[in-house]
Design a protein around this motif. Structure first.
Motif: not given
Length: 303
Positions: A31-32, A94-98, A104-105, A159-162
């Motif tokens: 997570s950010v 090797g890492i990304c931040y979402l 959660q989705n 279907g996503d919950v934004v």
């Protein structure tokens, strides 16, 4: 249900989204809030874009990837997927931040593996959202709020919950439908938007009252009482006894007149008994009934 239309322009000139080669790799996602650095990156949580490592930019440039870059994120363990754009290439290798709502989705935990693939999405023409709480109805102008929030998104997936942030409060919206495909790009587009009723919303009950029967009111003219300007009450109350016109006598002299006193005779009151007696004993007047007088004495004339 609302219907709004707005456009997003991130680039001066539209670019064709044709991919000569496909970018596909795996990253450990966080997570950010786990992003190292002195700067606050809470702005990432307000949109639908991720932060990738610099090596991804180098690989994408060698593959001649056109802009804007769009990616498909897949969690192979839960078979969940979504789509996103990229904000920066400053993450560790090797890492990304979402954003948290995106994790959660995808049902991802901190440090979980996510598959990142470059995709080509069609431009959106229509989308429908369902607020996940009736609190969304408290927003005065939902059109302007949604338009401003979606500027930080690159694409939408059915279907996503934004999550959008407004007035220091998080509002969640489920993407119920998108056209022309289940995943669409909202960059440089004119999109019609509808809102479904919020989750858990109930229509207010309407109480119908039986029509009341009209009541007939009778009015009586001049039933009020008079008032003086100085506030004093009237000294004489009107007599409730009706006056018979035969009791009114006119042309009767006042035999009790005295010099220096003015008497007002009110004909509405019954006449005194004394006046009636005087009238009965009054000598009847006979015209020319007097006797003549002579200045001369009676007697014979002088010779």
């Amino acid at each position: 249900m609302f219907e709004i239309k707005f456009s997003f322009n991130m680039f001066d000139h539209p670019m064709p989204r044709t991919f000569q080669n496909r970018f596909s790799t795996q990253y450990r996602c966080y997570s950010v809030s786990m992003l190292a650095g002195p700067n606050d990156r809470s702005d990432v949580e307000k949109g639908g874009k991720i932060i990738m490592p610099p090596s991804a930019l180098d690989q994408l440039s060698r593959l001649n990837i056109t802009y804007p870059m769009l990616f498909k994120l897949t969690n192979k363990n839960s078979d969940r997927m979504t789509h996103c754009g990229v904000l920066e290439f400053v993450a560790d290798e090797g890492i990304c931040y979402l954003p948290h709502w995106m994790m959660q989705n995808l049902l991802l935990e901190e440090g979980g593996l996510v598959q990142v693939e470059s995709v080509n999405l069609m431009v959106a023409t229509y989308s429908k959202f369902q607020p996940q709480s009736p609190d969304f109805l408290d927003i005065t102008n939902p059109k302007a709020v949604l338009e401003n929030a979606l500027r930080n998104f690159a694409c939408l997936t059915t279907g996503d919950v934004v999550a959008i942030n407004y007035n220091e409060k998080i509002y969640e919206l489920r993407v119920m439908e998108t056209k022309p495909d289940k995943a669409v790009s909202i960059i440089e587009c004119d999109m019609n938007v509808d809102f479904d009723a919020p989750l858990g919303y109930k229509e207010p009950e309407r109480c119908y009252k039986a029509p009341e029967e009209p009541t007939v009111r009778t009015t009586h003219a001049f039933t009020g009482s008079g008032n003086r300007l100085d506030g004093k009450k009237k000294g004489i109350e009107p007599s409730p006894i009706p006056i018979d016109p035969s009791d009114i006598k006119r042309g009767i002299p006042n035999y009790e007149y005295k010099v220096g006193r003015i008497t007002f005779i009110r004909n509405s009151r019954p006449l005194p008994r004394k006046t009636e007696d005087v009238r009965r004993h009054k000598i009847q007047f006979i015209a020319f009934s007097g006797e003549g007088k002579s200045l001369r004495k009676k007697g014979g004339r002088k010779p």
